[in-house]
Design an enzyme around this catalytic site. Structure first.
Site, PDB file in Angstrom:
ATOM      1  N   ASN A   8       0.849  -1.197   0.000  1.00 41.61           N
ATOM      2  CA  ASN A   8       0.000   0.000   0.000  1.00 41.61           C
ATOM      3  C   ASN A   8       0.884   1.246   0.000  1.00 41.61           C
ATOM      4  O   ASN A   8       2.109   1.143  -0.016  1.00 41.61           O
ATOM      5  CB  ASN A   8      -0.942  -0.022   1.209  1.00 41.61           C
TER       6      ASN A   8
ATOM      7  N   LYS B 114     -14.025   0.807  16.287  1.00 41.70           N
ATOM      8  CA  LYS B 114     -12.813  -0.002  16.120  1.00 41.70           C
ATOM      9  C   LYS B 114     -12.033  -0.069  17.446  1.00 41.70           C
ATOM     10  O   LYS B 114     -11.485  -1.104  17.812  1.00 41.70           O
ATOM     11  CB  LYS B 114     -11.949   0.654  15.027  1.00 41.70           C
TER      12      LYS B 114
END
Ligand code: FMN
Length: 392
Positions: A206, A333
């Site tokens: 990435n 999260k």
């Protein structure tokens, strides 16, 4: 009591360093002065020796203790190095790693925090090279005490006057105490991208540059922590005094992080870990063909979630790179991973985040409090974050 090295360079304001040396001593510190050649045209070593009771150095080859390299001794012993006044020449040299006199050699050899108080003619201060050097030094964690505006010695008006001594003293002492904020703590940071091999030459990765993780490592070290940086592949230079543990895949990152987490007090998960790896990477280079190929991806371990579960007594901070500034998903999260805090950065903005030198963070702590950093350099964001975490 700390050891302060006071570097004095060739500005008319050099006389002000005499009082500054005494101010540091009155605050309980030992002061050793190093003059550049140009500074010794304005003030003499004998004056500083009389004021401080310590040797004052100008020449790189001076050895106050026979057989000992003074630049190394002074660099190692320093808890803080203050350069006041700092000339344009000395600032530009420090920013570019030049060590051609005693002062710049000590600065190169030391890992102590550095504070610089520039003093110069306004045109010299506004010169693009001087400004670029100051920015470079500030990004490196050097504290700059900006000069004030007014009439300078040459009669011109503008920004360039050495800040007043009380201000330099206050900033120095604050910087000194900040450099001990995380003393005794070990901080484990995961950083950078991971690379998941497809075959022997290709991988999935990435756009993470690792800049945020490296800035966090530098900030934690500046605040006095021992730092272990488990990093995926990047082109960045490892900051001084940091233990770098290089890894490639998410699985390697988890293994190394678990190994080092045992000795850490805090764990900060900044790595952009690939969510998936290739189920069966080829052990030779895949050949081109005209057929479609299918690659099966398998989920990678949740590194920060695993560490939070395995080490519930440690402060664990997750980072959420989100496509918006919406804090709800980040808060969810944080609860799902059972971490102590989560930091959100909005990667949909092109001016911050991936690859950029700046960031803007939102910190959400487990007690539901939210903090905003504002847009700052990644190093300044990191210092901001660590200082809040030290208090919560
Ligand atoms: C009278 C006089 C005053 C000066 N004042 C300054 C000053 O305030 N700031 C500065 O950057 N340079 C000043 N300079 C120029 C520096 O002394 C010169 O650039 C020198 O090379 C700096 O060396 P150093 O950085 O090793 O001390 C001055 C020069 C003279 C002759």
């Amino acid at each position: 009591m700390s050891n302060i090295v006071l570097g004095v360079s060739g500005s008319v304001a050099a006389y002000r360093a005499c009082d500054l040396a005494r101010d540091f001593m009155r605050a309980g510190h030992t002061v050793r002065v190093c003059l550049t050649d140009a500074a010794s045209n304005f003030v003499q070593p004998a004056l500083f020796e009389a004021l401080t009771g310590q040797p004052c150095l100008t020449d790189t080859f001076e050895e106050p203790v026979a057989g000992r390299m003074a630049h190394i001794d002074w660099a190692r012993a320093a808890d803080l190095i203050v350069v006041a006044p700092a000339t344009a020449n000395t600032i530009n040299k420090i920013a570019n790693g030049v060590g051609d006199d005693m002062l710049t050699t000590i600065l190169l050899a030391s890992t102590a925090p550095i504070l610089i108080a520039p003093a110069m003619n306004p045109s010299m201060y506004n010169h693009p090279e001087t400004q670029a050097s100051l920015k470079k030094l500030s990004n490196r964690g050097v504290q700059i005490v900006e000069p004030t505006e007014g009439e300078v010695a040459c009669g011109e008006n503008g920004q360039g006057k050495l800040a007043n001594n009380a201000h330099i003293l206050r900033e120095s002492l604050e910087f000194l105490s900040q450099s001990k904020l995380l003393e005794g703590k070990t901080i484990l940071i995961t950083s950078g991208p991971t690379q998941e091999p497809i075959d022997t030459v290709r991988y999935i990765s990435n756009r993470s540059s690792g800049k945020m993780g490296f800035a966090m490592a530098r900030a934690a070290r500046l605040l006095g922590a021992q730092v272990i940086l488990v990093s995926g592949p990047t082109d960045l230079l490892t900051p001084p005094d940091i233990q770098l543990v290089p890894v490639v895949t998410a699985t390697q990152m988890l293994i190394e992080a678990q190994k080092h987490a045992v000795k850490a007090d805090w764990i900060i998960g900044l790595a952009a870990v690939a969510d998936y790896s290739v189920a069966q990477p080829s052990n030779t280079k895949l050949r081109r063909s005209s057929e479609d190929i299918q690659i099966t991806l398998t989920p990678n371990p949740d590194i920060i979630g695993t560490l939070a579960k395995e080490f519930p007594d440690k402060k664990v901070i997750a980072f959420a790179a989100e496509p918006s500034a919406d804090t709800e998903y980040a808060a969810e999260k944080m609860r799902r991973k059972s971490v102590s805090a989560i930091t959100l950065n909005d990667i949909s903005r092109s001016d911050i985040g991936f690859g950029s030198d700046e960031n803007e963070l939102t910190l959400i702590t487990a007690d539901g409090k939210t903090y905003e950093s504002g847009k700052q350099s990644k190093l300044a964001c990191s210092l901001w974050l660590l200082k809040i975490l030290a208090e919560t």
